[in-house]
Design an enzyme around this catalytic site. Structure first.
Site, PDB file in Angstrom:
ATOM      1  N   ASP A   3       0.697  -1.332  -0.104  1.00 42.08           N
ATOM      2  CA  ASP A   3      -0.173   0.013   0.022  1.00 42.08           C
ATOM      3  C   ASP A   3       0.915   1.251  -0.047  1.00 42.08           C
ATOM      4  O   ASP A   3       2.074   0.989   0.098  1.00 42.08           O
ATOM      5  CB  ASP A   3      -1.004  -0.066   1.212  1.00 42.08           C
ATOM      6  CG  ASP A   3      -0.091   0.198   2.531  1.00 42.08           C
ATOM      7  OD1 ASP A   3       1.086   0.236   2.562  1.00 42.08           O
ATOM      8  OD2 ASP A   3      -0.754   0.186   3.594  1.00 42.08           O
ATOM      9  N   ASP A  56       1.446   4.869   2.320  1.00 42.96           N
ATOM     10  CA  ASP A  56       0.953   5.370   3.568  1.00 42.96           C
ATOM     11  C   ASP A  56       1.642   6.895   3.500  1.00 42.96           C
ATOM     12  O   ASP A  56       2.410   7.185   3.435  1.00 42.96           O
ATOM     13  CB  ASP A  56       1.651   4.530   4.653  1.00 42.96           C
ATOM     14  CG  ASP A  56       1.673   3.156   4.616  1.00 42.96           C
ATOM     15  OD1 ASP A  56       0.470   2.680   4.763  1.00 42.96           O
ATOM     16  OD2 ASP A  56       2.392   2.438   4.292  1.00 42.96           O
ATOM     17  N   ASP A  61      -3.372   4.926   2.627  1.00 45.07           N
ATOM     18  CA  ASP A  61      -3.720   5.078   3.881  1.00 45.07           C
ATOM     19  C   ASP A  61      -3.449   6.562   4.098  1.00 45.07           C
ATOM     20  O   ASP A  61      -2.231   6.981   3.878  1.00 45.07           O
ATOM     21  CB  ASP A  61      -2.850   4.456   4.947  1.00 45.07           C
ATOM     22  CG  ASP A  61      -3.573   2.822   5.180  1.00 45.07           C
ATOM     23  OD1 ASP A  61      -4.786   2.644   4.795  1.00 45.07           O
ATOM     24  OD2 ASP A  61      -2.958   2.064   5.650  1.00 45.07           O
TER      25      ASP A  61
HETATM   26  N1  DCP Z   1       2.098   0.123  11.879  1.00 48.52           N
HETATM   27  C1  DCP Z   1       1.956  -0.379  12.873  1.00 48.52           C
HETATM   28  N2  DCP Z   1       0.863  -0.889  13.592  1.00 48.52           N
HETATM   29  C2  DCP Z   1      -0.299  -0.701  12.663  1.00 48.52           C
HETATM   30  C3  DCP Z   1      -0.248  -0.293  11.522  1.00 48.52           C
HETATM   31  C4  DCP Z   1       0.812   0.211  11.001  1.00 48.52           C
HETATM   32  O1  DCP Z   1       2.891  -0.403  13.771  1.00 48.52           O
HETATM   33  N3  DCP Z   1      -1.483  -1.110  13.313  1.00 48.52           N
HETATM   34  C5  DCP Z   1       3.122   0.658  11.391  1.00 48.52           C
HETATM   35  C6  DCP Z   1       4.465  -0.244  10.957  1.00 48.52           C
HETATM   36  C7  DCP Z   1       4.339  -0.305   9.317  1.00 48.52           C
HETATM   37  C8  DCP Z   1       3.706   1.021   8.989  1.00 48.52           C
HETATM   38  O2  DCP Z   1       3.178   1.466  10.089  1.00 48.52           O
HETATM   39  O3  DCP Z   1       5.635  -0.518   9.048  1.00 48.52           O
HETATM   40  C9  DCP Z   1       3.073   0.858   7.897  1.00 48.52           C
HETATM   41  O4  DCP Z   1       2.286  -0.065   7.932  1.00 48.52           O
HETATM   42  P1  DCP Z   1       2.157  -1.060   6.549  1.00 48.52           P
HETATM   43  O5  DCP Z   1       1.281  -2.527   6.770  1.00 48.52           O
HETATM   44  O6  DCP Z   1       1.941  -0.512   5.097  1.00 48.52           O
HETATM   45  O7  DCP Z   1       3.583  -1.794   6.476  1.00 48.52           O
HETATM   46  P2  DCP Z   1       4.869  -1.271   5.452  1.00 48.52           P
HETATM   47  O8  DCP Z   1       4.541   0.045   4.567  1.00 48.52           O
HETATM   48  O9  DCP Z   1       5.879  -1.332   6.014  1.00 48.52           O
HETATM   49  O10 DCP Z   1       4.864  -2.526   4.437  1.00 48.52           O
HETATM   50  P3  DCP Z   1       4.241  -2.385   2.949  1.00 48.52           P
HETATM   51  O11 DCP Z   1       5.453  -2.372   2.175  1.00 48.52           O
HETATM   52  O12 DCP Z   1       3.886  -3.978   2.415  1.00 48.52           O
HETATM   53  O13 DCP Z   1       3.239  -1.595   2.929  1.00 48.52           O
HETATM   54 MG    MG Z   2       2.851   0.382   3.831  1.00 49.81          MG
END
Ligand code: DCP
Ligand code: MG
Length: 390
Positions: free
Chosen positions: A204, A206, A314
């Site tokens: 996604d 963010d 998001d």
């Molecule tokens: N995060 C968290 N707890 C949550 C939601 C998010 O700690 N309930 C934090 C950690 C994640 C970041 O926000 O690294 C973004 O969430 P993502 O699920 O989008 O994770 P990533 O961006 O790291 O992975 P991707 O590249 O798959 O989107």
């Molecule tokens: Mg992400």
């Protein structure tokens, strides 16, 4: 006995937030295998095992070289007996039977496909699996009651399971930037999550949205969402209001993992580039066939290639006083975040969230306007985003 090649003993700290973990590392064969077991533990709702495998993975990611023999692991933290057994088998036979069996198991495969539906968590997927459903098309046919998120998850299943590229994230950044500026000039957006850590793809995109003047961000999000909707850019959205309250006694214990910012979970309708006329345009990689093409019978207009792609986005709004905490909390990785909170609680008697840092002993909030200051409050060496890939 002749000693083997001189062993260079590597020492690593026990918390992932004390280590530098780059995106590219030297032990992908081992980490990919252990991640299958971590994922399977998650599917079985075995949180302890899930975290244990993820911690082992993050240690392997932080090593400066490839592991060649078990002796290379001497003195390293977080490598439990089970992880070591798997590593040993891979070093000796090139693969782990447990991992192979897991990958082939009906339950693992079904849980993987079903949790791949946006809006479907492990509990729902597990219930469906017990009812005999194995893949999204089964769910679509079964007439299950679905909420709006799950309906969108099914409808855009292929797109949402195709990695989002950095180029696509940049296009979306420009769209969001434009809309936010139109609604509130001077507001600022920041790309967080995996892309801020240097990843070239993600599941996604963010964003944090803030304004340098405290309070000006209030009421911003509904206007941004409505403008995006007017422009036909949203396929789905769910906005939730800010529910963060600061009390003198500090955060409620146990502090919730989920933050309480005003936020919008959305699915963007992203135009695909028609012709790549300039090198600045996003590469056509965005148009490659989905790896889950066999499910395309589902919703995405059976075989018909759309000129747009559904992308999860998001949007999170933060008052500027909480910006540094929100940035640190949303940059990830998920394990890095978890370890930061564990470090704060266990080693410093502090509570860290994406909103604030509270010193439980002195009963006071520790303010910060940069990530560097938060690391300093926590007594940790600063780790830049690209080395938080734990
Ligand atoms: N995060 C968290 N707890 C949550 C939601 C998010 O700690 N309930 C934090 C950690 C994640 C970041 O926000 O690294 C973004 O969430 P993502 O699920 O989008 O994770 P990533 O961006 O790291 O992975 P991707 O590249 O798959 O989107
Ligand atoms: Mg992400």
């Amino acid at each position: 006995l002749e000693p083997g090649p001189k062993a260079v003993m590597i020492t690593l700290n026990g918390y992932a937030c004390q280590r530098r973990t780059p995106l590219q590392h030297h032990n992908t064969v081992l980490t990919e295998a252990l991640l299958v077991l971590a994922e399977n533990a998650e599917f079985c709702e075995d949180e302890g095992r899930n975290i244990a495998f993820k911690r082992a993975v993050s240690v392997l990611k932080a090593l400066p070289q490839a592991v060649r023999k078990m002796g290379d692991l001497q003195g390293l933290p977080c490598l439990g007996e089970h992880s070591q057994r798997v590593i040993k088998e891979i070093l000796e036979d090139g693969k782990s039977r447990e991992v192979e069996t897991t990958l082939q198991s009906e339950q693992y495969q079904a849980m993987k496909s079903l949790t791949g539906i946006f809006g479907v968590g492990v509990k729902t997927a597990d219930r469906w699996f017990r009812e005999g459903l194995q893949q999204p098309s089964d769910v679509a046919r079964s007439g299950q009651r679905l909420n709006h998120a799950q309906q969108a998850g099914l409808q855009y299943y292929n797109d949402l399971n195709t990695p989002v590229t950095k180029a696509e994230a940049d296009v979306i950044s420009r769209i969001v930037e434009g809309v936010v500026q139109e609604v509130l000039p001077g507001a600022e957006i920041t790309l967080t999550g995996g892309f801020r850590r240097g990843k070239q793809t993600g599941h996604d995109v963010d964003f944090l949205i803030s304004h340098p003047e405290e309070g000006r961000e209030e009421g911003l999000l509904p206007k941004v969402v409505s403008l995006l909707e007017t422009q036909g850019l949203l396929l789905y959205q769910k906005t939730t209001r800010n529910s963060y309250l600061e009390t003198k006694e500090g955060p409620a214990r146990p502090p919730s993992n989920m933050d309480r910012f005003e936020r919008c979970f959305s699915i963007f309708k992203l135009e695909r580039p028609r012709h790549s006329t300039s090198p600045e345009e996003p590469p056509q990689a965005a148009c490659e066939e989905s790896p889950r093409g066999e499910d395309s019978a589902l919703e995405q207009l059976a075989g018909e290639r759309q000129d747009w792609k559904a992308v999860r986005v998001d949007l999170v709004v933060t008052p500027v006083s909480q910006f540094a905490f929100a940035l640190l909390g949303w940059t990830g990785s998920q394990l890095f975040e978890r370890e930061l909170r564990r470090w704060a609680g266990q080693e410093k008697n502090m509570s860290l969230s994406s909103h604030a840092l509270f010193d439980n002993k002195r009963k006071q909030y520790l303010r910060a306007s940069s990530e560097e200051e938060i690391f300093a409050h926590l007594g940790l060496e600063y780790i830049p985003p690209c080395e938080r890939n734990a």
